[in-house]
Design a protein around this motif. Structure first.
Motif, mmCIF file in Angstrom:
data_model
loop_
_atom_site.group_PDB
_atom_site.id
_atom_site.type_symbol
_atom_site.label_atom_id
_atom_site.label_comp_id
_atom_site.label_asym_id
_atom_site.label_seq_id
_atom_site.Cartn_x
_atom_site.Cartn_y
_atom_site.Cartn_z
ATOM 1 N N GLU A 221 0.830 -1.205 0.000
ATOM 2 C CA GLU A 221 0.000 0.000 0.000
ATOM 3 C C GLU A 221 0.862 1.251 0.000
ATOM 4 N N ILE A 222 1.955 1.210 0.740
ATOM 5 C CA ILE A 222 2.868 2.361 0.774
ATOM 6 C C ILE A 222 3.495 2.558 -0.602
ATOM 7 N N ALA A 223 3.873 1.458 -1.240
ATOM 8 C CA ALA A 223 4.458 1.547 -2.587
ATOM 9 C C ALA A 223 3.476 2.206 -3.553
ATOM 10 N N GLY A 224 2.219 1.802 -3.484
ATOM 11 C CA GLY A 224 1.209 2.417 -4.341
ATOM 12 C C GLY A 224 0.991 3.878 -4.003
ATOM 13 N N ARG A 225 0.975 4.184 -2.708
ATOM 14 C CA ARG A 225 0.751 5.561 -2.254
ATOM 15 C C ARG A 225 1.893 6.482 -2.654
ATOM 16 N N LEU A 226 3.136 5.982 -2.542
ATOM 17 C CA LEU A 226 4.303 6.814 -2.848
ATOM 18 C C LEU A 226 4.757 6.662 -4.302
ATOM 19 N N ASN A 227 4.036 5.829 -5.050
ATOM 20 C CA ASN A 227 4.364 5.591 -6.458
ATOM 21 C C ASN A 227 5.824 5.143 -6.610
ATOM 22 N N ALA A 228 6.189 4.156 -5.799
ATOM 23 C CA ALA A 228 7.552 3.621 -5.804
ATOM 24 C C ALA A 228 7.471 2.100 -5.897
ATOM 25 N N PRO A 229 8.502 1.467 -6.438
ATOM 26 C CA PRO A 229 8.502 -0.001 -6.498
ATOM 27 C C PRO A 229 8.467 -0.605 -5.095
ATOM 28 N N LEU A 230 7.797 -1.751 -4.980
ATOM 29 C CA LEU A 230 7.647 -2.415 -3.693
ATOM 30 C C LEU A 230 9.005 -2.714 -3.055
ATOM 31 N N GLY A 231 9.941 -3.237 -3.820
ATOM 32 C CA GLY A 231 11.266 -3.554 -3.276
ATOM 33 C C GLY A 231 11.969 -2.323 -2.733
ATOM 34 N N THR A 232 11.796 -1.212 -3.402
ATOM 35 C CA THR A 232 12.405 0.045 -2.957
ATOM 36 C C THR A 232 11.816 0.475 -1.616
ATOM 37 N N VAL A 233 10.495 0.392 -1.497
ATOM 38 C CA VAL A 233 9.829 0.777 -0.252
ATOM 39 C C VAL A 233 10.288 -0.124 0.889
ATOM 40 N N LYS A 234 10.385 -1.422 0.630
ATOM 41 C CA LYS A 234 10.855 -2.343 1.670
ATOM 42 C C LYS A 234 12.274 -1.984 2.109
ATOM 43 N N ALA A 235 13.119 -1.652 1.146
ATOM 44 C CA ALA A 235 14.501 -1.275 1.472
ATOM 45 C C ALA A 235 14.528 0.027 2.264
ATOM 46 N N TRP A 236 13.715 1.006 1.854
ATOM 47 C CA TRP A 236 13.653 2.275 2.586
ATOM 48 C C TRP A 236 13.290 2.025 4.043
ATOM 49 N N ILE A 237 12.245 1.238 4.257
ATOM 50 C CA ILE A 237 11.765 0.996 5.616
ATOM 51 C C ILE A 237 12.805 0.244 6.431
ATOM 52 N N ARG A 238 13.384 -0.790 5.860
ATOM 53 C CA ARG A 238 14.387 -1.573 6.583
ATOM 54 C C ARG A 238 15.589 -0.705 6.956
ATOM 55 N N ARG A 239 16.108 0.049 5.983
ATOM 56 C CA ARG A 239 17.276 0.899 6.251
ATOM 57 C C ARG A 239 16.936 2.026 7.219
ATOM 58 N N SER A 240 15.744 2.570 7.097
ATOM 59 C CA SER A 240 15.330 3.647 8.004
ATOM 60 C C SER A 240 15.203 3.140 9.427
ATOM 61 N N LEU A 241 14.674 1.940 9.585
ATOM 62 C CA LEU A 241 14.572 1.359 10.927
ATOM 63 C C LEU A 241 15.950 1.129 11.529
ATOM 64 N N LEU A 242 16.884 0.684 10.701
ATOM 65 C CA LEU A 242 18.256 0.507 11.191
ATOM 66 C C LEU A 242 18.856 1.842 11.608
ATOM 67 N N SER A 243 18.618 2.879 10.805
ATOM 68 C CA SER A 243 19.119 4.217 11.142
ATOM 69 C C SER A 243 18.489 4.728 12.434
ATOM 70 N N LEU A 244 17.190 4.512 12.583
ATOM 71 C CA LEU A 244 16.514 4.951 13.802
ATOM 72 C C LEU A 244 17.026 4.202 15.019
ATOM 73 N N ARG A 245 17.225 2.905 14.885
ATOM 74 C CA ARG A 245 17.746 2.111 16.002
ATOM 75 C C ARG A 245 19.124 2.623 16.421
ATOM 76 N N GLU A 246 19.966 2.902 15.421
ATOM 77 C CA GLU A 246 21.311 3.403 15.709
ATOM 78 C C GLU A 246 21.244 4.781 16.360
ATOM 79 N N CYS A 247 20.400 5.639 15.829
ATOM 80 C CA CYS A 247 20.267 6.998 16.353
ATOM 81 C C CYS A 247 19.719 7.010 17.777
ATOM 82 N N MET A 248 18.791 6.118 18.063
ATOM 83 C CA MET A 248 18.142 6.095 19.377
ATOM 84 C C MET A 248 19.024 5.458 20.441
ATOM 85 N N SER A 249 20.044 4.700 20.049
ATOM 86 C CA SER A 249 20.852 4.020 21.071
ATOM 87 C C SER A 249 21.967 4.894 21.601
#
Length: 184
Positions: free
Chosen positions: A156-184
């Motif tokens: 749904e996010i891929a459709g909403r942001l008009n981006a490929p599904l794999g790209t959205v999954k990568a964005w979310i995964r990498r962003s979560l890693l960045s957030l985890r690192e930033c929050m620690s």
């Protein structure tokens, strides 16, 4: 008329063999015994009952036309039927990304965007989470908020942001890693 024994649901293979020989009643047996569960599977994937019903209709046409290709050595007949429905539903999701949406869906999208933005705005200026979210690219931040605040799926996010599904999954995964690192 082909009938499935009460003993086993895996006897869909017998009905598929009958379908391959042109026995329309065998398709009805499969339809009658499996439709409720197949419709639930399709609905879970496409998230709209009317679309799931179309998926199921297309799947049964495919089952009828392809019954002769079913090979019992590769798996149960039931699994084969479920795979066809699942693949049809996933194809429908891909096709829907290019289908215009109606006004109600646009309002729903706007409401979810507003919900995500409001959640972000509610974070205090000195909030560690807000500081870490601000470090993200705005599109990636929006993907995270849509996923974790509004509960949209990656598709749904891929459709909403008009981006490929794999790209959205990568964005979310990498962003979560960045957030985890930033929050620690």
């Amino acid at each position: 008329m082909t009938q499935l024994p009460a003993a086993g649901r895996d006897d869909i293979a017998v009905a598929l063999a009958s379908c391959a020989r042109g026995d329309r009643s065998a398709l009805k047996v499969i339809y009658d015994s499996e439709t409720p569960v197949l419709l639930a599977v399709a609905t879970r994937i496409v998230r709209r009952r009317e679309v799931a019903e179309e998926v199921l209709q297309d799947a049964f046409v495919r089952i009828w036309r392809s019954a002769s290709t079913y090979d019992p050595a590769l798996g149960s007949g039931r699994a084969w039927v479920f795979a066809i429905v699942r693949n049809r539903a996933l194809n429908q999701l891909r096709d829907d990304r290019h289908t215009p949406v109606d006004d109600a869906e646009l309002e729903s999208f706007a409401a979810r965007d507003a919900e995500a933005a409001a959640a972000y705005d509610r974070l205090g200026e000195t909030s560690a989470l807000r500081r870490c979210l601000e470090r993200l690219d705005p599109t990636r931040r929006n993907a995270i908020l849509l996923a974790y605040v509004t509960g949209l799926t990656h598709g749904e996010i891929a459709g909403r942001l008009n981006a490929p599904l794999g790209t959205v999954k990568a964005w979310i995964r990498r962003s979560l890693l960045s957030l985890r690192e930033c929050m620690s």
